[in-house]
Design an enzyme around this catalytic site. Structure first.
Site, PDB file in Angstrom:
ATOM      1  N   HIS A  81       0.950  -1.417   0.104  1.00  0.00           N
ATOM      2  CA  HIS A  81      -0.121   0.211  -0.015  1.00  0.00           C
ATOM      3  C   HIS A  81       0.922   1.318  -0.033  1.00  0.00           C
ATOM      4  CE1 HIS A  81      -3.596   2.349   1.925  1.00  0.00           C
ATOM      5  NE2 HIS A  81      -3.174   3.007   0.725  1.00  0.00           N
ATOM      6  N   GLU A 127       1.240   8.152  -4.345  1.00  0.00           N
ATOM      7  CA  GLU A 127       2.087   7.500  -3.052  1.00  0.00           C
ATOM      8  C   GLU A 127       3.347   8.225  -2.979  1.00  0.00           C
ATOM      9  OE1 GLU A 127       1.494   5.405  -0.578  1.00  0.00           O
ATOM     10  OE2 GLU A 127      -0.519   5.520  -1.411  1.00  0.00           O
ATOM     11  N   LYS A 152       2.231  12.454  -2.255  1.00  0.00           N
ATOM     12  CA  LYS A 152       1.895  12.517  -0.876  1.00  0.00           C
ATOM     13  C   LYS A 152       2.774  12.145   0.102  1.00  0.00           C
ATOM     14  CE  LYS A 152      -1.725  11.780   2.379  1.00  0.00           C
ATOM     15  NZ  LYS A 152      -3.309  11.151   2.697  1.00  0.00           N
ATOM     16  N   HIS A 153       3.655  10.958  -0.104  1.00  0.00           N
ATOM     17  CA  HIS A 153       4.269  10.272   1.198  1.00  0.00           C
ATOM     18  C   HIS A 153       5.629  10.614   0.641  1.00  0.00           C
ATOM     19  CE1 HIS A 153       0.830   8.990   3.142  1.00  0.00           C
ATOM     20  NE2 HIS A 153       0.361   8.593   2.121  1.00  0.00           N
TER      21      HIS A 153
END
Length: 229
Positions: A64, A118, A121-122
């Site tokens: 994820h 991903e 954002k991260h």
């Protein structure tokens, strides 16, 4: 006029310094959550899913994300809008990402939308240690080190729709990885608690698993379903 101009220049420089300081702070963090999810639970929990354009993924845990975290449980996010996802940076990793980090969102896609999300954002919040290529490569290596399906099946815990004790699932993964996981559950179509995601904590370098400084909120029943996929 010269005095006012001098003040304006100093003010602009001060704003620039403040922006740089904020950017550097936003990219600071304490550890990572490494999150894998079971596709059978995702598809049931989300009331359906769409397989990638490359076909149905393997019946295995999929990545994820790798999420920078602070020790108090909060998270930096969207830290550097200037570092947009660049597909060319992961050209050598695409086949491995499609296998290990597949998208199940609708409509069907090739994974680019998920990986873009991903990273922006991260991943941009981990640039102090990982550039874009390293971020994805590191995450893939972590999945190899934490083979959740092998750990569970070796303990007699199979994705057969049966119910298993949460404590046995946790112990099986801890025996494999060396550190206690956090298990996240979802509610299946029958209303039962089911195995959804497994969170492990990773040091700031992205190299090694560690004891989690904090776990997220949430709970599972004492027995949970491991659905088929």
């Amino acid at each position: 006029m010269e005095f006012q101009g001098s003040i304006l220049i100093k003010f602009i420089l001060l704003l620039q310094c403040f922006s740089i300081l904020c950017a550097s702070q936003s990219q600071d963090f304490d550890f990572f959550f490494f999150v894998q999810q079971w596709p059978g639970s995702f598809c049931g929990f989300k009331k359906g899913c769409c397989y990638p354009t490359t076909g149905k993924p393997d019946a295995d845990f999929g990545i994820h994300g790798l999420w920078p975290k602070y020790n108090d449980g909060s998270s930096p996010s969207n830290c550097d809008p200037s570092k947009q996802f660049d597909q060319s940076q992961i050209s050598g990793l695409t086949s491995s990402l499609q296998k290990n980090w597949p998208t199940l969102a609708c409509p069907s896609g090739d994974g680019i939308t998920l990986w873009t999300h991903e990273w922006e954002k991260h991943g941009t919040c981990s640039q102090s240690v990982l550039n874009q290529h390293d971020y994805f490569e590191t995450t893939l290596k972590l999945k190899q080190k934490a083979n959740l399906l092998k750990a569970l099946t070796s303990a007699g815990i199979n994705a057969d729709g049966g119910s298993y004790h949460l404590s046995n699932i946790t112990t099986a993964i801890q025996d494999e990885v060396g550190f206690a996981p956090f298990i996240q559950c979802s509610v299946g179509s029958s209303g039962n608690s089911q195995l959804y995601q497994v969170l492990l904590c990773v040091d700031k370098s992205g190299s090694d698993f560690i004891d989690c400084p904090i776990f997220p909120y949430g709970r599972c029943d004492s027995k949970i379903v491991f659905p088929t996929f």
